[in-house]
Design a protein around this motif. Structure first.
Motif, PDB file in Angstrom:
ATOM      1  N   GLN A 280       0.827  -1.213   0.000  1.00 25.15           N
ATOM      2  CA  GLN A 280       0.000   0.000   0.000  1.00 25.15           C
ATOM      3  C   GLN A 280       0.864   1.267   0.000  1.00 25.15           C
ATOM      4  O   GLN A 280       0.479   2.286  -0.571  1.00 25.15           O
ATOM      5  CB  GLN A 280      -0.927   0.006   1.215  1.00 25.15           C
TER       6      GLN A 280
ATOM      7  N   ASP B  99       3.832   1.446  -1.407  1.00 23.46           N
ATOM      8  CA  ASP B  99       4.312   1.536  -2.796  1.00 23.46           C
ATOM      9  C   ASP B  99       3.216   2.102  -3.705  1.00 23.46           C
ATOM     10  O   ASP B  99       3.493   2.875  -4.624  1.00 23.46           O
ATOM     11  CB  ASP B  99       4.732   0.152  -3.317  1.00 23.46           C
ATOM     12  N   ALA B 100       1.960   1.699  -3.423  1.00 25.75           N
ATOM     13  CA  ALA B 100       0.843   2.193  -4.239  1.00 25.75           C
ATOM     14  C   ALA B 100       0.716   3.709  -4.107  1.00 25.75           C
ATOM     15  O   ALA B 100       0.398   4.400  -5.075  1.00 25.75           O
ATOM     16  CB  ALA B 100      -0.459   1.510  -3.810  1.00 25.75           C
ATOM     17  N   MET B 101       0.970   4.217  -2.913  1.00 28.34           N
ATOM     18  CA  MET B 101       0.945   5.667  -2.707  1.00 28.34           C
ATOM     19  C   MET B 101       2.067   6.321  -3.493  1.00 28.34           C
ATOM     20  O   MET B 101       1.881   7.330  -4.168  1.00 28.34           O
ATOM     21  CB  MET B 101       1.142   5.957  -1.222  1.00 28.34           C
ATOM     22  N   GLU B 102       3.236   5.702  -3.383  1.00 32.63           N
ATOM     23  CA  GLU B 102       4.422   6.238  -4.066  1.00 32.63           C
ATOM     24  C   GLU B 102       4.185   6.330  -5.580  1.00 32.63           C
ATOM     25  O   GLU B 102       4.478   7.358  -6.181  1.00 32.63           O
ATOM     26  CB  GLU B 102       5.610   5.317  -3.768  1.00 32.63           C
ATOM     27  N   VAL B 103       3.655   5.253  -6.173  1.00 33.20           N
ATOM     28  CA  VAL B 103       3.466   5.268  -7.636  1.00 33.20           C
ATOM     29  C   VAL B 103       2.305   6.168  -8.056  1.00 33.20           C
ATOM     30  O   VAL B 103       2.199   6.515  -9.228  1.00 33.20           O
ATOM     31  CB  VAL B 103       3.270   3.837  -8.234  1.00 33.20           C
ATOM     32  N   SER B 104       1.454   6.543  -7.096  1.00 34.04           N
ATOM     33  CA  SER B 104       0.387   7.512  -7.419  1.00 34.04           C
ATOM     34  C   SER B 104       0.884   8.938  -7.216  1.00 34.04           C
ATOM     35  O   SER B 104       0.084   9.881  -7.125  1.00 34.04           O
ATOM     36  CB  SER B 104      -0.827   7.303  -6.518  1.00 34.04           C
ATOM     37  N   ALA B 105       2.194   9.108  -7.091  1.00 34.54           N
ATOM     38  CA  ALA B 105       2.826  10.417  -6.910  1.00 34.54           C
ATOM     39  C   ALA B 105       2.380  11.094  -5.615  1.00 34.54           C
ATOM     40  O   ALA B 105       2.270  12.309  -5.537  1.00 34.54           O
ATOM     41  CB  ALA B 105       2.558  11.318  -8.114  1.00 34.54           C
ATOM     42  N   ILE B 106       2.087  10.273  -4.608  1.00 37.51           N
ATOM     43  CA  ILE B 106       1.757  10.799  -3.280  1.00 37.51           C
ATOM     44  C   ILE B 106       2.933  10.449  -2.373  1.00 37.51           C
ATOM     45  O   ILE B 106       3.372   9.298  -2.359  1.00 37.51           O
ATOM     46  CB  ILE B 106       0.449  10.166  -2.742  1.00 37.51           C
ATOM     47  N   ASN B 107       3.442  11.460  -1.663  1.00 38.55           N
ATOM     48  CA  ASN B 107       4.598  11.225  -0.796  1.00 38.55           C
ATOM     49  C   ASN B 107       4.140  10.467   0.455  1.00 38.55           C
ATOM     50  O   ASN B 107       3.510  11.051   1.338  1.00 38.55           O
ATOM     51  CB  ASN B 107       5.207  12.582  -0.436  1.00 38.55           C
ATOM     52  N   PRO B 108       4.436   9.151   0.549  1.00 35.68           N
ATOM     53  CA  PRO B 108       3.919   8.390   1.688  1.00 35.68           C
ATOM     54  C   PRO B 108       4.510   8.826   3.026  1.00 35.68           C
ATOM     55  O   PRO B 108       3.858   8.733   4.053  1.00 35.68           O
ATOM     56  CB  PRO B 108       4.297   6.936   1.371  1.00 35.68           C
TER      57      PRO B 108
END
Lengths: 252, 261
Positions: free
Chosen positions: B130, B132-141
């Motif tokens: 999850q 990584d999913a944030m990261e690839v959605s261009a959201i800084n986790p």
């Protein structure tokens, strides 16, 4: 390597001489491949062949040791974190296990990227877009469900819907049919094909599922122990006399 | 000979791992300050995390503080009675609770409740991709998950300590009234009389550090969980152990500093 065909169209993704090792184990060894606009490229190979590492290098989750990845003309090694994020907005990534945020409902999962990146949209507009997207993947009824209440196939569709919320130009699929029954796998494949037909999205599909590769691929790249061993259409690979290719196709 | 070499190698590798982990943790902590001042600010998520860390911890902290005040008073009373100094009980309890017991016990409770939650929550998000999913959605986790959580514990812990102190003193008032007839006003005026600015401020300042330590350690352990589901349990477990230990270390340092002032 057996190269059956060279595609000479506009390449939106160019990977050259890519290498990646973890400790002393070489996972990717001199990978060179391109993805053209509107093309469905399938990377086929056994588990542990380096497919997932390749796709993770492409989205910037893993840094390669050597080589270059160029997406929309931008070299990944030369861009800042902010530029990488701009690039990521043009790319959708469907994880093998869907990676839905389990503390959020389906509605919140889909609205999340929009709320972060499209702040100009009102709440009503976001809700409408979420409903439209869910209708497109045939799961409008699951809008208020939590990820734990969804089946594997449903999670995959919701995961796909979430990645499509930002209208990506390239889709990266990591084992899209992995862990699904044949019928659900076919439904996911159909969704991928619909998507390419409707939106002309380029796709990189990582799979070990031959049926998925056959149905979705414009071109297939076969990878073995981190190296590309064959490239061509499914029919071309099928006609190959190469022992490794034949055995993989037969066994699968 | 062979065993000695094996032990030496093992010590070297453990030391190296400890140093690497410490370095990683320092970088992780420094990143918090960098990301904290960089827009966009995650107000909504920070407020939600404050609610989860602060409000939902209130019952546990409240019950513990109540028992703590009650027990401290009941245990101290016989000793003071010997010297006929029962009238000093409110002052003694207030100084002990406000200076030391309140902040430390509250922090330990929060290390168990909040630290383990953060370790497990972020650990599960890491192993199920999850983050990584944030990261690839261009959201800084880091900004969305870590900064909001660390800020919430840093802000909420001093507030919880204030609440715990108040409840402890009220419980002490009840305990005093088992043997004597003292009004609430009389009890609190005696309790407050013994408290000074030097008792309250260092306690509140160290609570801020306790909160920061609980948040950063919990998030660090969860954010860096690797492997399967076993690592989620390990992240939660080590988050509690390390943050509890760090509470005592911070306490020791602040007591030394307070003594110098």
């Amino acid at each position: 390597m057996q190269n059956f065909r060279l595609v000479a169209t506009d390449n939106i993704v160019k990977i050259s001489s890519l290498k990646k090792s973890f400790d002393s184990i070489t996972v990717l060894n001199d990978i060179n491949l391109n993805i053209s606009e509107g093309e469905n490229l399938v990377v086929l190979g056994k588990s542990g062949a380096g497919k997932s590492t390749l796709i993770r290098c492409l989205i910037g989750l893993i840094k390669p040791d050597e080589g270059e990845i160029c997406i929309f003309g931008k070299k990944m090694s030369e861009i800042s974190y902010e530029e990488l994020n701009e690039l990521r907005l043009k790319m959708g990534f469907l994880f093998q296990n869907s990676a839905l945020y389990d503390s959020m409902s389906v509605r919140q999962n889909l609205a999340f990227p929009l709320r972060r990146h499209k702040k100009e949209y009102s709440k009503d507009q976001v809700d409408l877009m979420v409903e439209d997207m869910l209708e497109h993947v045939g799961l409008k009824g699951a809008i208020d469900k939590m990820p734990a209440e969804l089946s594997g196939g449903m999670s995959k569709r919701i995961g796909l819907a979430r990645t499509l919320m930002l209208n990506p130009a390239i889709m990266l699929y990591d084992e899209p049919t992995g862990g699904l029954d044949t019928v659900t796998a076919k439904e996911i494949i159909q969704l991928i094909l619909d998507l390419q037909k409707r939106k002309k999205i380029s796709s990189l599909i990582i799979t070990h599922d031959l049926a998925c590769a056959r149905m979705t691929a414009d071109r297939i790249v076969m990878i073995k122990e981190g190296s590309i061993v064959a490239e061509g259409t499914y029919e071309e690979l099928e006609k190959s006399k190469d022992e490794g290719i034949c055995s993989y196709l037969e066994k699968s | 000979m062979e065993t000695a070499r094996h032990n030496r190698n093992r010590t070297i590798s453990l030391t190296r791992k400890w140093m690497t982990d410490t370095g990683d943790f320092l970088l992780f902590t420094l990143r918090y300050f960098r990301e904290l001042i960089k827009p966009p600010f995650e107000w909504r998520e920070t407020i939600y995390q404050c609610y989860k860390s602060g409000y939902t911890s209130l019952p546990l902290v409240g019950i513990t503080a109540f028992i703590m005040g009650l027990v401290l008073t009941l245990q101290s009373r016989p000793s003071l009675s010997v010297f006929g100094a029962e009238s000093l009980l409110p002052g003694m309890v207030s100084v002990s609770v406000v200076r030391e017991i309140g902040p430390v016990i509250t922090a330990l409770i929060c290390a168990g409740k909040i630290g383990s939650r953060m370790g497990a929550e972020l650990g599960a998000m890491r192993v199920t991709e999850q983050i990584d999913a944030m990261e690839v959605s261009a959201i800084n986790p880091y900004k969305y998950l870590v900064v909001t959580r660390v800020t919430s514990t840093t802000l909420m812990l001093p507030l919880l300590v204030v609440v715990a102190d108040a409840i402890s003193l009220f419980a002490s008032f009840i305990a005093v009234n088992i043997h004597a007839d003292v009004s609430l006003l009389q009890f609190f005026s005696q309790a407050m009389e013994k408290l000074s600015y030097k008792d309250v401020m260092p306690a509140l300042i160290k609570s801020v550090f306790f909160g920061f330590a609980i948040g950063t350690i919990g998030c660090y352990k969860g954010f860096n969980a690797a492997g399967g589901t076993a690592s989620v349990g390990k992240a939660a477990n080590t988050a509690v152990i390390v943050s509890s230990l760090s509470i005592f270390i911070i306490d020791l340092i602040t007591v030394q500093i307070t003594d110098l002032l």
